[in-house]
Motif scaffolding. Structure first.
Motif, PDB file in Angstrom:
ATOM      1  N   ASP A  37      22.763  33.755   7.647  1.00 29.21           N
ATOM      2  CA  ASP A  37      22.955  34.771   8.595  1.00 29.21           C
ATOM      3  C   ASP A  37      23.232  34.166   9.825  1.00 29.21           C
ATOM      4  OD1 ASP A  37      22.029  36.921   6.980  1.00 29.21           O
ATOM      5  OD2 ASP A  37      19.813  36.633   7.632  1.00 29.21           O
ATOM      6  N   LEU A  38      24.380  34.655  10.557  1.00 32.92           N
ATOM      7  CA  LEU A  38      24.990  34.043  11.728  1.00 32.92           C
ATOM      8  C   LEU A  38      25.376  35.066  12.744  1.00 32.92           C
ATOM      9  CD1 LEU A  38      27.752  31.311  11.634  1.00 32.92           C
ATOM     10  CD2 LEU A  38      28.065  33.221  13.003  1.00 32.92           C
ATOM     11  N   THR A  39      24.926  34.897  13.787  1.00 26.82           N
ATOM     12  CA  THR A  39      25.056  35.863  14.929  1.00 26.82           C
ATOM     13  C   THR A  39      25.531  35.003  16.464  1.00 26.82           C
ATOM     14  OG1 THR A  39      23.439  37.337  14.230  1.00 26.82           O
ATOM     15  CG2 THR A  39      24.250  37.312  16.528  1.00 26.82           C
ATOM     16  N   VAL A  40      26.854  35.291  16.887  1.00 29.67           N
ATOM     17  CA  VAL A  40      27.484  34.883  17.713  1.00 29.67           C
ATOM     18  C   VAL A  40      26.999  35.508  19.235  1.00 29.67           C
ATOM     19  CG1 VAL A  40      29.552  34.361  18.801  1.00 29.67           C
ATOM     20  CG2 VAL A  40      29.408  34.089  16.521  1.00 29.67           C
ATOM     21  N   HIS A  41      26.424  34.665  20.168  1.00 28.60           N
ATOM     22  CA  HIS A  41      26.041  34.839  21.271  1.00 28.60           C
ATOM     23  C   HIS A  41      27.040  34.990  22.443  1.00 28.60           C
ATOM     24  CE1 HIS A  41      23.768  36.054  24.782  1.00 28.60           C
ATOM     25  NE2 HIS A  41      23.828  34.714  25.426  1.00 28.60           N
ATOM     26  N   ARG A  73      29.183  25.528  19.615  1.00 28.68           N
ATOM     27  CA  ARG A  73      30.155  25.043  18.535  1.00 28.68           C
ATOM     28  C   ARG A  73      31.486  25.266  19.065  1.00 28.68           C
ATOM     29  NH1 ARG A  73      29.772  27.931  12.674  1.00 28.68           N
ATOM     30  NH2 ARG A  73      27.736  26.453  12.542  1.00 28.68           N
ATOM     31  N   HIS A  91       7.726  35.182  16.620  1.00 25.86           N
ATOM     32  CA  HIS A  91       7.650  36.673  16.667  1.00 25.86           C
ATOM     33  C   HIS A  91       8.474  37.312  15.470  1.00 25.86           C
ATOM     34  CE1 HIS A  91      12.328  36.340  17.394  1.00 25.86           C
ATOM     35  NE2 HIS A  91      11.853  35.147  18.060  1.00 25.86           N
ATOM     36  N   PHE A 139      31.472  33.947  22.721  1.00 23.53           N
ATOM     37  CA  PHE A 139      32.603  33.668  22.116  1.00 23.53           C
ATOM     38  C   PHE A 139      33.752  33.705  22.780  1.00 23.53           C
ATOM     39  CE2 PHE A 139      36.487  34.675  19.467  1.00 23.53           C
ATOM     40  CZ  PHE A 139      36.180  33.740  18.637  1.00 23.53           C
ATOM     41  N   ASN A 151      29.902  41.756  16.342  1.00 20.29           N
ATOM     42  CA  ASN A 151      29.088  42.042  17.612  1.00 20.29           C
ATOM     43  C   ASN A 151      29.656  43.188  18.457  1.00 20.29           C
ATOM     44  OD1 ASN A 151      27.074  40.363  16.742  1.00 20.29           O
ATOM     45  ND2 ASN A 151      27.291  38.833  18.456  1.00 20.29           N
ATOM     46  N   LEU A 211      25.733  30.296  19.175  1.00 20.84           N
ATOM     47  CA  LEU A 211      25.488  31.006  18.126  1.00 20.84           C
ATOM     48  C   LEU A 211      23.985  30.474  17.618  1.00 20.84           C
ATOM     49  CD1 LEU A 211      26.220  29.445  15.059  1.00 20.84           C
ATOM     50  CD2 LEU A 211      28.402  29.633  16.362  1.00 20.84           C
ATOM     51  N   TRP A 212      23.376  31.327  16.787  1.00 19.55           N
ATOM     52  CA  TRP A 212      22.323  30.883  16.159  1.00 19.55           C
ATOM     53  C   TRP A 212      22.556  31.472  14.540  1.00 19.55           C
ATOM     54  CZ3 TRP A 212      19.933  34.629  12.951  1.00 19.55           C
ATOM     55  CH2 TRP A 212      19.833  35.963  13.276  1.00 19.55           C
ATOM     56  N   PRO A 259      19.835  34.677  25.134  1.00 23.90           N
ATOM     57  CA  PRO A 259      18.929  35.980  25.092  1.00 23.90           C
ATOM     58  C   PRO A 259      17.645  35.699  24.993  1.00 23.90           C
ATOM     59  CG  PRO A 259      20.089  35.341  23.101  1.00 23.90           C
ATOM     60  CD  PRO A 259      20.578  34.415  24.113  1.00 23.90           C
ATOM     61  N   GLU A 260      16.726  36.649  24.802  1.00 26.66           N
ATOM     62  CA  GLU A 260      15.224  36.468  24.893  1.00 26.66           C
ATOM     63  C   GLU A 260      14.905  36.150  23.365  1.00 26.66           C
ATOM     64  OE1 GLU A 260      13.302  36.690  27.298  1.00 26.66           O
ATOM     65  OE2 GLU A 260      14.814  37.092  28.957  1.00 26.66           O
ATOM     66  N   SER A 261      15.705  36.673  22.386  1.00 29.76           N
ATOM     67  CA  SER A 261      15.303  36.221  20.966  1.00 29.76           C
ATOM     68  C   SER A 261      16.563  36.054  20.249  1.00 29.76           C
ATOM     69  CB  SER A 261      14.455  37.254  20.548  1.00 29.76           C
ATOM     70  OG  SER A 261      15.320  38.558  20.593  1.00 29.76           O
ATOM     71  N   PRO A 262      16.679  35.575  19.161  1.00 34.07           N
ATOM     72  CA  PRO A 262      15.482  34.895  18.381  1.00 34.07           C
ATOM     73  C   PRO A 262      15.283  33.454  18.913  1.00 34.07           C
ATOM     74  CG  PRO A 262      17.205  34.687  16.959  1.00 34.07           C
ATOM     75  CD  PRO A 262      17.677  35.624  18.160  1.00 34.07           C
ATOM     76  N   LEU A 263      13.926  33.122  18.902  1.00 34.66           N
ATOM     77  CA  LEU A 263      13.574  31.727  19.117  1.00 34.66           C
ATOM     78  C   LEU A 263      14.021  30.935  17.941  1.00 34.66           C
ATOM     79  CD1 LEU A 263      10.223  32.386  21.022  1.00 34.66           C
ATOM     80  CD2 LEU A 263      12.266  32.380  22.004  1.00 34.66           C
TER      81      LEU A 263
END
Lengths: 383, 178
Positions: free
Chosen positions: B48-52, B96, A338, B54, A136, B38-39, B78-82
């Motif tokens: 798929d994994l994305t850390v918002h 986590r 979405h 950390f 990121n 994260l999601w 964040p605004e997305s993803p829901l």
């Protein structure tokens, strides 16, 4: 520990007889994990263990590194030796092109080996979250200036810049079609031309042989099946051409882009060509897409989440002099997901135009759209 | 580890505040601690994994903290993803905490019933430790104003039995859902 019949261990389908069910299950699972290189891997996504895979990759890149280093070392040694010899005897030929090619290849192997080993070692000892956070951070490096700002506000939602760069005539945006019929026509034309051209050349050879009294029976006989394939390719090309030329272009324009669940959008549809449609339908379709590995194959699975008919009409007559036009409202379902895009999963939205026609073949054309989460910060491009 | 809302529902763009605490911490065993929001996706497609958010503490930094007391952190979602529960895949949000202990690779860990993430089983190669995960849902602003639906049992159980470990919070939410 009791011993099992090891003779049965070679057969992965054999059952292990042991009074302890836990031990029996462990042994059976261990036996089932023996990979068979001659068989197709099915079902399980990974036949081997993760650790074995990483060790194998590291060993592979270490071997590449060693081979590359050996090649570089031996080439440099040869060059030095040749230079020393050239000083002693100037008439010896200098290093030629093969030497430099060998040196370059060895250096490429060395760099690939170093990169591969470094990358795999960096992966060991880091958690999934830490790796994702590092990825990121590198992605957030601002290399393109403030142009990326709107996209960052809605992560994992496709930006859809291709959908807003074409203004419409009636409404604000003209949507691009996802599949161009020109590519199919071009492919069919190339196939037909190449095949028929080859057949004509072979036919000329066969006829000239007969003309000059030196017939080629095998070639003459082969001309029949080859000619049949040529006829099929030519008919296929004509069918593709008739479909694209006869049906004509389909144009979709929308008033809002991106779309938002629960909101209404104006849609303009224009159909060109000369045809009589039994039925014409316009649908708003949402699809899920999942990419996964099965054995050694990468597969894509799609599932339709929702499909709503936003316009339908029977007995549509399209004339060459003017396009058939229609304007109507489209409601994006309230509470719908979405648009979403990640490396292996996606939720996509599209407007689909389906036409059932005679004598022309039926057609189906898709126009992707982007749906944002409701009440997201406004990145809407209003015109 | 606990999120600031009991129902675990957050609107996109909301402030998420989590409180965490380690009972009976042993400084000599702690090698590091990672907190993340994260999601991740689960389902038919590859994950798929994305850390918002950390944050990582090394052993030296951990000694400066009083781990027996509740600590907290906050981040704006964040605004997305829901959060999404589809047919082919699901999008799950969670907070986590990954705790790295010395000597976990060779023997069992007594960590108050929490699961140990092994080097191979948890999907994080070479990173052994304890993983505590608290799931929550991110909904749109419109949905957030509606009354909360009961948490689906399968969704919670999936979180509780995820490969990287389960948590007291997940088990508690599972019991609440039932």
């Amino acid at each position: 520990m009791r011993t099992c019949d090891l003779a049965e261990a070679g057969n992965v389908f054999s059952r292990v007889s042991h009074p302890n069910p836990l031990f029996r299950r462990e042994l059976e699972s261990a036996m089932l994990k023996i990979p068979q290189p001659w068989s197709k891997k099915r079902g399980s996504r990974l036949a081997a263990r993760l650790f074995s895979g990483v060790v194998g990759e590291v060993l592979f890149f270490v071997v590449l590194l060693l081979v590359g280093l050996f090649g570089v070392a031996i080439t440099i040694a040869m060059l030095v030796l040749r230079r020393t010899s050239a000083e002693a005897a100037p008439d010896i030929v200098q290093a030629g092109l093969p030497t430099w090619i060998f040196l370059t290849s060895s250096m490429v192997l060395t760099i690939t080996g170093i990169g591969g080993v470094t990358y795999r070692i960096m992966r060991i000892g880091a958690s999934d979250e830490r790796r994702a956070a590092l990825a990121n951070r590198s992605r957030r490096l601002d290399l393109s200036g403030p142009m990326d700002q709107p996209a960052r506000m809605l992560p994992s939602v496709p930006q859809g810049s291709d959908l807003t760069n074409s203004p419409g005539i009636r409404l604000a945006f003209r949507l691009p079609s996802s599949g161009s019929p020109i590519a199919a026509v071009a492919a069919a034309a190339i196939l037909a031309l190449l095949w028929c051209g080859t057949w004509v050349v072979l036919a000329a050879v066969a006829v000239s042989g007969i003309w000059w009294g030196n017939p080629r029976p095998m070639l003459t006989f082969l001309l029949l099946p080859l000619g049949a394939i040529g006829i099929w390719s030519a008919r296929y090309f004509l069918r593709q051409l008739r479909e694209s030329a006869g049906v004509g272009a389909t144009i979709i324009e929308v008033s809002n882009n991106p779309l938002v669940p629960g909101e209404t959008c104006r849609v303009y549809l224009a159909q060109y060509g000369k045809l009589k449609l039994r039925r014409l339908r316009v649908l708003l379709v949402c699809e899920e897409e999942a990419i996964f590995r099965q054995g050694t194959d990468v597969r894509i699975d799609r599932h339709m989440v929702c499909e709503s008919v936003i316009f339908a009409e029977k007995s549509v007559l399209v004339d060459l002099r003017a396009p058939w036009e229609q304007e109507f409202d489209m409601l994006v379902p309230d509470g719908a997901m979405h648009s979403f895009q990640s490396p292996h999963n996606a939720v996509t939205w599209k407007i689909v135009v389906e036409g059932e026609s005679r004598p022309w073949p039926s057609f189906c054309r898709s126009f992707p759209v982007v749906v944002h989460p409701p009440h997201a910060p406004s990145t809407k491009d209003q015109r | 580890m606990r999120c600031c809302r009991e129902d675990g529902r957050y609107a996109a763009g909301d402030l998420l505040r989590c409180t965490w605490q380690i009972q009976n911490p042993s400084d000599s065993e702690l090698q590091g601690l990672e907190l993340s929001v994260l999601w991740y996706t689960e389902g038919k497609g590859d994950e798929d994994l994305t850390v918002h958010y950390f944050h990582r503490w090394t052993a030296a930094r951990l000694q400066e903290l009083n781990l027996a007391l509740p600590q907290d952190f906050e981040t704006r979602l964040p605004e997305s993803p829901l959060s999404y529960h589809g047919h082919l895949f699901r999008i799950r949000w969670c907070a986590r905490m990954r705790l790295f202990l010395s000597g976990t690779a060779n023997g069992p860990v007594n960590a108050g019933g929490l699961a140990k993430s092994t080097a191979l089983g948890g999907g994080s190669l070479g990173a052994s430790g304890i993983v505590v995960q608290t799931p929550f849902t991110v909904v749109s602003c419109l949905e957030a104003k509606l009354p909360a639906d009961p948490v689906p049992a399968d969704a919670v159980s999936a979180d509780a039995t995820q490969g990287s470990g389960n948590s007291k919070d997940s088990v508690r939410r599972l019991l609440l859902a039932r």
